[in-house]
Design an enzyme around this catalytic site. Structure first.
Site, PDB file in Angstrom:
ATOM      1  N   ASN A   1      18.514 -11.997   7.653  1.00  0.00           N
ATOM      2  CA  ASN A   1      19.322 -13.155   7.260  1.00  0.00           C
ATOM      3  C   ASN A   1      20.352 -13.444   8.340  1.00  0.00           C
ATOM      4  OD1 ASN A   1      18.481 -14.019   4.423  1.00  0.00           O
ATOM      5  ND2 ASN A   1      18.575 -11.769   4.311  1.00  0.00           N
ATOM      6  N   GLU A   2      19.927 -14.252   9.280  1.00  0.00           N
ATOM      7  CA  GLU A   2      20.763 -14.557  10.447  1.00  0.00           C
ATOM      8  C   GLU A   2      21.937 -15.447  10.038  1.00  0.00           C
ATOM      9  OE1 GLU A   2      20.351 -12.818  12.831  1.00  0.00           O
ATOM     10  OE2 GLU A   2      18.379 -12.824  13.771  1.00  0.00           O
TER      11      GLU A   2
END
Ligand code: GLP
Length: 643
Positions: free
Chosen positions: A175-176
């Site tokens: 989850n950037e």
């Protein structure tokens, strides 16, 4: 008992704990262990009792699993519990966080393969209960695949416990930055930093997949319990931001602050930027010993942008360091002079000691002169990156310097370098048309064939790795000659842990310590330079350092050891902070240029490594700001002694 301990125990006894709330800046429970191994033993025990308790009640346990180097010691402990203490995984269902998009399951860097190697193949998990996103689904089927993954988690009863690592961008799973709190399993484009961090695994950033399928932040936050692990100084600043900073979608790990049952499990190095460790005087009483004073004064000067000698009493009092002055009868003036002198005395142009001078205030002894100096470089470029200028000085000042390359570094060498070599041999043979070249040509062709056969992501057979190692040796000799080291002073150990391992999964072997011990015993150095132990514990740097400390311990009592000093330098790691420096070796612009030039001689060098001279400039700027002389650049060292 020290004053501090007495004080703390009195507070505890009288129930006035709020006066020493050392964790008060931390917005999520954070447990700090002395090592990743001890942290993992605790976590594995928790997981084992969860599994056993639920199994006894006839219930299954749903575990969310993670990849990367971080959970490796945890998986090793689970395997040990299974093999030695009968822990069964028959009642366990697993869901992994993520998978690279585009990698088949048998690819050596696929997370599926990683999990098989690190856990699944060693315990009695039912393969039908193992779940990972599939990186090979067609693009148009990804959406349905992700929804299906979510559905399966719900059908399994939801995640009982989700294990997490943390990426340098603060991501959990993949989850950037920008991932929403309620995001679900989906396809994501990988951040540049994340791809760079994976470059060594894939033998070059160009080979790292551009996207991945990951559980969303929302999926993760639904788990009943979350444990995020982080080891090593490289994770310290992102851990601080996630634990003490505000909740933001720019750091998905910060969302754990909103979960009722989340724990950060960290080792001391990863915890080192938390306020309670970095600025302990801001959160409670401290013991004002010499290192603590230096740290606080240097911090105060940096915070206020003032040189040390210009700090006044009010600066201390108004910024939370009043306790320091109160602890002595001295005013700021005296404290400043004391610390100024101590920083000043770390600076020396004679890292091997200056012969024939009073050395009482110098970092290194003047006698014996010249010294036998052993420099340990975990990967070939490390010593040049961390101390190329100092290496140069030590040679020029007449010491007997031996540079030991602990690992071959062959995993960092690009295919093209081996192919170029093979093609030269083939062409040479063709031009010479002599039958004498037949065996060389056959060898060169086998190199080309092996590289072609492994395709974009395959692993090299041993003979290709060997060739790559030799190519790197050539580059290393070339680079060190720019630092005035003689050809035969380069020594190549090719430690076994590296030859049989891969990035993120290296493992220390006794044979590594034996090889380092043999060199130490033979050479009997007066000074040793090594990189510290603060990096990710599975990195080649950390394991190479462990090989050194184990070798050092095995030589305890030997005559040379009592007379030997060990200096730590920082290669690819976080640089030392000003208060941590015990020896600062200044560099002129020309010397810095020479160092830059020597680093460039490594073809496998990346952008960050090339930044080393900029880091040396920053240390000089910090010293300048503290009121020291203004140098172009500085290489920094810290004295080491076994605990
Ligand atoms: C990858 C994984 C993450 C992991 C991170 C850190 O991005 N998708 O789950 O936490 O790497 O990796 P390491 O543990 O090797 O530092």
């Amino acid at each position: 008992m020290s004053d501090f301990q007495t004080h703390a125990s009195i507070l505890e006894a009288t129930g006035q704990k709020q006066l020493c709330q050392r964790e008060r800046f931390e917005k999520v429970r954070t447990l700090v262990h002395s090592s990743s191994e001890s942290a993992c033993r605790g976590l594995a025990a928790e997981v084992a009792s969860l599994i056993r308790g639920r199994a006894a009640a006839g219930e299954t346990t749903v575990l969310g699993l993670a990849t990367g180097s971080t959970p490796v010691p945890f998986y090793r402990e689970l395997i040990r519990l299974h093999q030695e203490e009968g822990l069964s995984f028959e009642s366990v269902t697993t869901f992994n966080l993520d998978e690279y998009y585009g990698l088949p399951r048998d690819h050596p860097e696929s997370y599926f393969r990683f999990m098989c190697d690190q856990l699944f193949d060693h315990v009695d998990l039912d393969p039908a209960r193992i779940h990972l996103p599939d990186g090979t689904v067609a693009m148009e089927a990804v959406y349905d695949h992700c929804l299906d993954y979510e559905r399966r988690i719900v059908e399994a009863g939801g995640l009982d416990l989700q294990i997490l690592g943390i990426g340098r961008t603060g991501h959990i799973g993949f989850n950037e930055p920008g991932s929403a709190a309620d995001s679900i399993t989906r396809m994501i484009t990988l951040d540049r930093v994340t791809r760079q961090d994976a470059a060594a695994d894939f033998m070059g950033v160009a080979n790292v997949p551009r996207s991945a399928i990951t559980m969303g932040v929302g999926t993760i936050l639904e788990a009943k319990r979350l444990v995020l692990m982080a080891w090593g100084a490289n994770k310290a600043s992102i851990v601080r931001e996630a634990v003490e900073g505000r909740v933001t979608d720019q750091i998905s790990a910060s969302f754990l602050q909103h979960h009722g049952n989340a724990t950060f499990l960290v080792d001391e190095a990863a915890a080192s930027s938390l306020t309670r460790f970095r600025f302990p005087w801001l959160v409670g009483p401290v013991e004002w010993d010499a290192p603590m004073k230096k740290r606080a004064v240097v911090w105060l000067a940096r915070k206020l942008g003032k040189p040390i000698l210009k700090l006044v009493d009010e600066d201390y009092n108004e910024n939370g360091a009043g306790g320091l002055l109160a602890s002595t009868s001295e005013a700021a003036y005296e404290v400043n002079i004391d610390i100024f002198n101590r920083v000043q005395h770390t600076i020396t142009g004679w890292p091997g000691g200056k012969p024939g001078t009073d050395d009482s205030r110098r970092p290194e002894r003047s006698e014996p002169f010249p010294k036998r100096i052993l420099v340990l470089s975990p990967e070939p470029a490390d010593a040049l990156i961390g101390m190329g200028g100092t290496l140069s000085r030590l040679c020029e000042q007449g010491h007997e310097v031996k540079l030991v390359f602990q690992t071959s570094g062959n995993l960092r060498v690009a295919d093209v370098a081996a192919l170029n070599f093979a093609r030269v041999v083939i062409e040479m043979a063709e031009t010479s048309q002599s039958p004498e070249w037949e065996s060389q040509t056959a060898y060169a062709r086998s190199i080309v064939k092996a590289i072609d056969a492994k395709g974009e992501f395959g692993t090299d057979p041993d003979f290709v790795r060997k060739l790559k190692g030799l190519i790197l040796r050539g580059e290393a000799r070339d680079a060190t000659s720019a630092c005035h080291l003689r050809y035969h002073d380069n020594h190549f150990l090719d430690l076994p842990f590296y030859e049989i391992g891969r990035y993120r999964r290296f493992r220390f072997e006794e044979a590594d310590a034996a090889a380092v011990g043999a060199i130490l015993g033979q050479f009997q150095p007066h000074s040793i330079y090594a990189t510290g132990d603060a990096s990710d514990p599975s990195s080649p740097q950390a394991i190479a350092f462990r090989a050194f400390t184990a070798a050092w311990a095995s030589l305890a009592g030997s005559a040379f050891q009592a007379d030997s000093r060990v200096w730590l330098y920082r290669g690819r790691d976080r640089p030392f902070e000003a208060h941590e420096i015990d020896m600062a070796v200044p560099m002129s612009p020309d010397q810095l240029e020479e160092k830059t030039e020597s680093i460039r001689r490594f073809m496998s060098i990346n952008e960050e490594d090339l930044n080393a001279p900029a880091r040396n400039r920053e240390i000089a700027a910090t010293y300048d700001a503290l009121g020291m002389a203004e140098y172009e650049a500085i290489e920094a060292f810290r004295r080491w002694s076994p605990v």
